[in-house]
Scaffold this motif. Structure first.
Motif, PDB file in Angstrom:
ATOM      1  N   THR A   1       0.848  -1.199   0.000  1.00 20.92           N
ATOM      2  CA  THR A   1       0.000   0.000   0.000  1.00 20.92           C
ATOM      3  C   THR A   1       0.877   1.240   0.000  1.00 20.92           C
ATOM      4  O   THR A   1       1.980   1.229   0.560  1.00 20.92           O
ATOM      5  N   PRO A   2       0.461   2.327  -0.641  1.00 19.51           N
ATOM      6  CA  PRO A   2      -0.725   2.413  -1.492  1.00 19.51           C
ATOM      7  C   PRO A   2      -0.458   1.836  -2.873  1.00 19.51           C
ATOM      8  O   PRO A   2       0.667   1.482  -3.194  1.00 19.51           O
ATOM      9  N   LYS A   3      -1.462   1.768  -3.712  1.00 22.25           N
ATOM     10  CA  LYS A   3      -1.288   1.317  -5.093  1.00 22.25           C
ATOM     11  C   LYS A   3      -0.861   2.459  -6.004  1.00 22.25           C
ATOM     12  O   LYS A   3      -0.160   2.254  -6.989  1.00 22.25           O
TER      13      LYS A   3
ATOM     14  N   SER B   1      13.220  11.993 -10.033  1.00 23.05           N
ATOM     15  CA  SER B   1      13.916  10.774 -10.475  1.00 23.05           C
ATOM     16  C   SER B   1      13.413   9.524  -9.767  1.00 23.05           C
ATOM     17  O   SER B   1      13.725   8.398 -10.184  1.00 23.05           O
ATOM     18  N   GLN B   2      12.630   9.706  -8.710  1.00 21.86           N
ATOM     19  CA  GLN B   2      12.070   8.569  -8.000  1.00 21.86           C
ATOM     20  C   GLN B   2      10.681   8.182  -8.511  1.00 21.86           C
ATOM     21  O   GLN B   2      10.053   7.270  -7.975  1.00 21.86           O
ATOM     22  N   THR B   3      10.230   8.846  -9.538  1.00 21.30           N
ATOM     23  CA  THR B   3       9.014   8.429 -10.220  1.00 21.30           C
ATOM     24  C   THR B   3       9.263   7.050 -10.814  1.00 21.30           C
ATOM     25  O   THR B   3      10.196   6.859 -11.600  1.00 21.30           O
ATOM     26  N   SER B   4       8.439   6.090 -10.415  1.00 24.01           N
ATOM     27  CA  SER B   4       8.700   4.709 -10.805  1.00 24.01           C
ATOM     28  C   SER B   4       7.550   3.832 -10.333  1.00 24.01           C
ATOM     29  O   SER B   4       6.624   4.295  -9.671  1.00 24.01           O
ATOM     30  N   VAL B   5       7.646   2.557 -10.674  1.00 23.34           N
ATOM     31  CA  VAL B   5       6.763   1.554 -10.086  1.00 23.34           C
ATOM     32  C   VAL B   5       7.597   0.762  -9.086  1.00 23.34           C
ATOM     33  O   VAL B   5       8.674   0.252  -9.434  1.00 23.34           O
ATOM     34  N   TYR B   6       7.112   0.677  -7.870  1.00 22.92           N
ATOM     35  CA  TYR B   6       7.838   0.009  -6.796  1.00 22.92           C
ATOM     36  C   TYR B   6       7.168  -1.326  -6.475  1.00 22.92           C
ATOM     37  O   TYR B   6       5.952  -1.389  -6.286  1.00 22.92           O
ATOM     38  N   PHE B   7       8.000  -2.366  -6.405  1.00 23.63           N
ATOM     39  CA  PHE B   7       7.502  -3.692  -6.074  1.00 23.63           C
ATOM     40  C   PHE B   7       8.197  -4.195  -4.823  1.00 23.63           C
ATOM     41  O   PHE B   7       9.422  -4.134  -4.699  1.00 23.63           O
ATOM     42  N   CYS B   8       7.390  -4.745  -3.941  1.00 21.32           N
ATOM     43  CA  CYS B   8       7.892  -5.473  -2.785  1.00 21.32           C
ATOM     44  C   CYS B   8       7.810  -6.959  -3.110  1.00 21.32           C
ATOM     45  O   CYS B   8       6.891  -7.394  -3.823  1.00 21.32           O
TER      46      CYS B   8
ATOM     47  N   GLN C   1       1.520  -6.205  -5.739  1.00 18.92           N
ATOM     48  CA  GLN C   1       0.933  -5.679  -6.972  1.00 18.92           C
ATOM     49  C   GLN C   1       1.575  -4.385  -7.439  1.00 18.92           C
ATOM     50  O   GLN C   1       1.274  -3.916  -8.526  1.00 18.92           O
ATOM     51  N   GLY C   2       2.441  -3.822  -6.638  1.00 16.61           N
ATOM     52  CA  GLY C   2       3.168  -2.630  -7.063  1.00 16.61           C
ATOM     53  C   GLY C   2       2.535  -1.334  -6.585  1.00 16.61           C
ATOM     54  O   GLY C   2       1.323  -1.260  -6.345  1.00 16.61           O
ATOM     55  N   THR C   3       3.381  -0.326  -6.454  1.00 21.87           N
ATOM     56  CA  THR C   3       2.941   1.042  -6.142  1.00 21.87           C
ATOM     57  C   THR C   3       3.436   1.939  -7.263  1.00 21.87           C
ATOM     58  O   THR C   3       4.634   1.980  -7.540  1.00 21.87           O
ATOM     59  N   ARG C   4       2.502   2.626  -7.892  1.00 31.34           N
ATOM     60  CA  ARG C   4       2.880   3.552  -8.962  1.00 31.34           C
ATOM     61  C   ARG C   4       3.031   4.937  -8.360  1.00 31.34           C
ATOM     62  O   ARG C   4       2.039   5.541  -7.967  1.00 31.34           O
ATOM     63  N   LEU C   5       4.272   5.405  -8.295  1.00 28.77           N
ATOM     64  CA  LEU C   5       4.590   6.679  -7.653  1.00 28.77           C
ATOM     65  C   LEU C   5       5.006   7.693  -8.699  1.00 28.77           C
ATOM     66  O   LEU C   5       5.868   7.424  -9.528  1.00 28.77           O
ATOM     67  N   THR C   6       4.400   8.857  -8.612  1.00 26.10           N
ATOM     68  CA  THR C   6       4.776   9.975  -9.467  1.00 26.10           C
ATOM     69  C   THR C   6       5.204  11.126  -8.581  1.00 26.10           C
ATOM     70  O   THR C   6       4.464  11.503  -7.659  1.00 26.10           O
ATOM     71  N   VAL C   7       6.389  11.670  -8.844  1.00 24.90           N
ATOM     72  CA  VAL C   7       6.880  12.828  -8.107  1.00 24.90           C
ATOM     73  C   VAL C   7       6.916  14.005  -9.078  1.00 24.90           C
ATOM     74  O   VAL C   7       7.585  13.958 -10.111  1.00 24.90           O
TER      75      VAL C   7
ATOM     76  N   ARG D   1       1.544  -3.662 -16.734  1.00 25.81           N
ATOM     77  CA  ARG D   1       1.118  -2.979 -15.522  1.00 25.81           C
ATOM     78  C   ARG D   1       0.760  -3.930 -14.378  1.00 25.81           C
ATOM     79  O   ARG D   1      -0.018  -3.589 -13.482  1.00 25.81           O
ATOM     80  N   LYS D   2       1.345  -5.110 -14.424  1.00 26.47           N
ATOM     81  CA  LYS D   2       1.136  -6.085 -13.357  1.00 26.47           C
ATOM     82  C   LYS D   2       2.474  -6.468 -12.736  1.00 26.47           C
ATOM     83  O   LYS D   2       3.536  -6.117 -13.251  1.00 26.47           O
ATOM     84  N   GLU D   3       2.397  -7.203 -11.625  1.00 22.35           N
ATOM     85  CA  GLU D   3       3.617  -7.664 -10.998  1.00 22.35           C
ATOM     86  C   GLU D   3       4.184  -8.870 -11.718  1.00 22.35           C
ATOM     87  O   GLU D   3       3.451  -9.623 -12.345  1.00 22.35           O
TER      88      GLU D   3
END
Lengths: 112, 111
Positions: free
Chosen positions: A7-9, A84-91, A105-111, B41-43
């Protein structure tokens, strides 16, 4: 059967803001990881935790901190977000060296 | 040089075709090998592990050549649903056994 929950997505931050990405796994895995995925770069390891109580830097740790709160939870913090940290983050988490890792499922972050 | 190298493609193939992806890795200490699949757009999700003797799972066959540090994935009788990005992944003892990913190979199966 939740697996790995992030979280968050989605999140939009302004430059300089801080935030924490949360990750929890219910598979009793020892190892947990944070990756970022950028177009043309593939997945790159930010930080990892081989076991509860330990954390180590990965390939791209600058600008991030992590906390392995307990065996289930591994959070990623951006203290002062940059574009530069705009990215998709996966745990992800994994049990044993030769076993596969499971991803959130990933977190889509936009800075901005 | 990136530790895991893949041809990014894209590979455009008709339904029913056979397609092969290759991957090389640079670290001889790599211990475990996988192919992951990632839909848009998926894991990433595990497609199959890769064993030294080679292994097959339905239409998918994976091969490992440790001497050449080379991994392959063969998909037979391609389906439209096989369209995705295929990630070559290696794991080694340091970095907490973290996965090291190739950039992925894009596959589009067309009718």
């Amino acid at each position: 059967n939740a697996g790995v929950t992030q979280t968050p997505k989605f999140q939009v931050l302004k430059t300089g803001q801080s935030m924490t990405l949360q990750c929890a796994q219910d598979m009793n895995h020892n190892s947990m990881y944070w990756y970022r995925q950028d177009p043309g770069m593939g997945l790159r390891l930010i930080y990892y935790s081989a076991s509860e109580g330990t954390t180590d830097k990965g390939e791209v740790p600058n600008g991030y901190n992590v906390s392995r709160l307990n065996k289930r939870e591994f959070s990623l913090r951006l203290e002062s977000a940059a574009p530069s940290q705009t990215s998709v983050y996966f745990c992800a988490s994994s049990e044993a060296p030769v076993r596969e890792a499971f991803f959130g499922q990933g977190t889509r972050l936009t800075v901005v | 040089r990136k530790e895991v190298e893949q041809d990014p493609g894209p590979f455009n193939v008709p339904e029913g075709a056979t397609v092969a992806f290759n991957c090389t890795y640079s670290n001889s200490a790599s211990q475990s090998f996988f192919w992951y699949r990632q839909d848009c757009r998926k894991e990433p999700k595990l497609l199959m592990s890769v064993y030294s003797s080679g292994n097959e799972d339905g239409r998918f066959t994976a091969q490992l050549n440790r001497a050449s540090q080379y991994i392959s994935l063969l998909i037979r009788d391609s389906k439209l649903s096989d369209s995705a990005t295929y990630l070559c992944v290696v794991k080694r003892a340091n970095s907490g056994y973290a996965l090291n990913f190739g950039k992925g190979t894009s596959l589009l199966v067309t009718p």
